[in-house]
Design a protein around this motif. Structure first.
Motif, mmCIF file in Angstrom:
data_model
loop_
_atom_site.group_PDB
_atom_site.id
_atom_site.type_symbol
_atom_site.label_atom_id
_atom_site.label_comp_id
_atom_site.label_asym_id
_atom_site.label_seq_id
_atom_site.Cartn_x
_atom_site.Cartn_y
_atom_site.Cartn_z
ATOM 1 N N MET A 83 0.857 -1.159 0.000
ATOM 2 C CA MET A 83 0.000 0.000 0.000
ATOM 3 C C MET A 83 0.903 1.222 0.000
ATOM 4 O O MET A 83 1.399 1.640 1.032
ATOM 5 C CB MET A 83 -0.902 -0.040 1.243
ATOM 6 N N GLY A 84 1.161 1.784 -1.145
ATOM 7 C CA GLY A 84 2.048 2.925 -1.271
ATOM 8 C C GLY A 84 1.311 4.239 -1.101
ATOM 9 O O GLY A 84 0.917 4.859 -2.079
ATOM 10 N N LEU A 85 1.130 4.647 0.138
ATOM 11 C CA LEU A 85 0.436 5.895 0.424
ATOM 12 C C LEU A 85 1.422 7.054 0.517
ATOM 13 O O LEU A 85 2.539 6.885 1.019
ATOM 14 C CB LEU A 85 -0.309 5.801 1.762
ATOM 15 N N SER A 86 0.991 8.216 0.070
ATOM 16 C CA SER A 86 1.781 9.420 0.301
ATOM 17 C C SER A 86 1.688 9.762 1.788
ATOM 18 O O SER A 86 0.823 9.250 2.506
ATOM 19 C CB SER A 86 1.237 10.579 -0.533
ATOM 20 N N GLN A 87 2.562 10.633 2.234
ATOM 21 C CA GLN A 87 2.510 11.054 3.636
ATOM 22 C C GLN A 87 1.161 11.693 3.943
ATOM 23 O O GLN A 87 0.588 11.445 4.999
ATOM 24 C CB GLN A 87 3.632 12.032 3.955
ATOM 25 N N GLN A 88 0.657 12.498 3.028
ATOM 26 C CA GLN A 88 -0.622 13.166 3.251
ATOM 27 C C GLN A 88 -1.761 12.153 3.307
ATOM 28 O O GLN A 88 -2.635 12.238 4.161
ATOM 29 C CB GLN A 88 -0.906 14.194 2.153
ATOM 30 N N ALA A 89 -1.749 11.159 2.406
ATOM 31 C CA ALA A 89 -2.797 10.145 2.401
ATOM 32 C C ALA A 89 -2.757 9.315 3.684
ATOM 33 O O ALA A 89 -3.798 8.983 4.256
ATOM 34 C CB ALA A 89 -2.672 9.245 1.176
ATOM 35 N N LEU A 90 -1.548 8.991 4.140
ATOM 36 C CA LEU A 90 -1.417 8.238 5.393
ATOM 37 C C LEU A 90 -1.925 9.071 6.567
ATOM 38 O O LEU A 90 -2.675 8.565 7.406
ATOM 39 C CB LEU A 90 0.034 7.829 5.624
ATOM 40 N N ALA A 91 -1.539 10.330 6.606
ATOM 41 C CA ALA A 91 -2.010 11.213 7.677
ATOM 42 C C ALA A 91 -3.530 11.289 7.676
ATOM 43 O O ALA A 91 -4.164 11.178 8.732
ATOM 44 C CB ALA A 91 -1.407 12.609 7.517
ATOM 45 N N ASN A 92 -4.126 11.436 6.507
ATOM 46 C CA ASN A 92 -5.580 11.488 6.401
ATOM 47 C C ASN A 92 -6.212 10.193 6.904
ATOM 48 O O ASN A 92 -7.194 10.215 7.639
ATOM 49 C CB ASN A 92 -6.019 11.751 4.968
ATOM 50 N N ALA A 93 -5.646 9.054 6.504
ATOM 51 C CA ALA A 93 -6.193 7.754 6.904
ATOM 52 C C ALA A 93 -6.107 7.550 8.414
ATOM 53 O O ALA A 93 -6.969 6.888 9.001
ATOM 54 C CB ALA A 93 -5.457 6.629 6.176
ATOM 55 N N LEU A 94 -5.085 8.121 9.031
ATOM 56 C CA LEU A 94 -4.895 7.970 10.477
ATOM 57 C C LEU A 94 -5.596 9.062 11.274
ATOM 58 O O LEU A 94 -5.627 9.011 12.504
ATOM 59 C CB LEU A 94 -3.397 7.968 10.820
ATOM 60 N N GLY A 95 -6.119 10.061 10.581
ATOM 61 C CA GLY A 95 -6.805 11.148 11.267
ATOM 62 C C GLY A 95 -5.861 12.099 11.987
ATOM 63 O O GLY A 95 -6.206 12.644 13.035
ATOM 64 N N ILE A 96 -4.656 12.264 11.427
ATOM 65 C CA ILE A 96 -3.667 13.162 12.017
ATOM 66 C C ILE A 96 -3.225 14.171 10.957
ATOM 67 O O ILE A 96 -3.496 14.007 9.772
ATOM 68 C CB ILE A 96 -2.451 12.388 12.573
ATOM 69 N N SER A 97 -2.506 15.185 11.389
ATOM 70 C CA SER A 97 -2.019 16.188 10.451
ATOM 71 C C SER A 97 -0.787 15.666 9.714
ATOM 72 O O SER A 97 -0.106 14.742 10.180
ATOM 73 C CB SER A 97 -1.651 17.473 11.194
ATOM 74 N N LEU A 98 -0.491 16.286 8.586
ATOM 75 C CA LEU A 98 0.715 15.931 7.843
ATOM 76 C C LEU A 98 1.948 16.194 8.692
ATOM 77 O O LEU A 98 2.864 15.381 8.738
ATOM 78 C CB LEU A 98 0.785 16.715 6.530
ATOM 79 N N CYS A 99 1.957 17.309 9.391
ATOM 80 C CA CYS A 99 3.084 17.644 10.264
ATOM 81 C C CYS A 99 3.264 16.573 11.349
ATOM 82 O O CYS A 99 4.377 16.170 11.655
ATOM 83 C CB CYS A 99 2.864 19.016 10.891
ATOM 84 N N GLY A 100 2.158 16.102 11.911
ATOM 85 C CA GLY A 100 2.218 15.032 12.906
ATOM 86 C C GLY A 100 2.782 13.757 12.325
ATOM 87 O O GLY A 100 3.644 13.111 12.922
ATOM 88 N N GLU A 101 2.326 13.392 11.134
ATOM 89 C CA GLU A 101 2.813 12.177 10.478
ATOM 90 C C GLU A 101 4.308 12.280 10.242
ATOM 91 O O GLU A 101 5.059 11.339 10.498
ATOM 92 C CB GLU A 101 2.069 11.954 9.152
ATOM 93 N N GLN A 102 4.763 13.430 9.783
ATOM 94 C CA GLN A 102 6.184 13.615 9.522
ATOM 95 C C GLN A 102 7.003 13.558 10.807
ATOM 96 O O GLN A 102 8.110 13.004 10.819
ATOM 97 C CB GLN A 102 6.406 14.947 8.798
#
Length: 58
Positions: free
Chosen positions: A1-20
């Motif tokens: 499952m090759g998700l972008s950082q933004q897509a992963l953040a969205n799926a987890l319900g967190i911000s992009l900054c948080g994911e990073q």
């Protein structure tokens, strides 16, 4: 499952900054995010918590 950082953040319900921050090891993943990550990738939550060694210890 090759998700972008933004897509992963969205799926987890967190911000992009948080994911990073989690990806870079700046912040530790809270338990609820680890559980959602395990569900998303259909893997053992213990593996997310401590790697394959911890999951194998069960």
């Amino acid at each position: 499952m090759g998700l972008s950082q933004q897509a992963l953040a969205n799926a987890l319900g967190i911000s992009l900054c948080g994911e990073q921050s989690y990806e870079r090891g700046i912040r530790k993943l809270p338990a609820d995010v680890r559980i959602e990550l395990a569900k998303l990738y259909n893997i053992d939550p213990l593996w997310v918590m401590g790697g394959p060694e911890r999951a194998a210890d069960r």
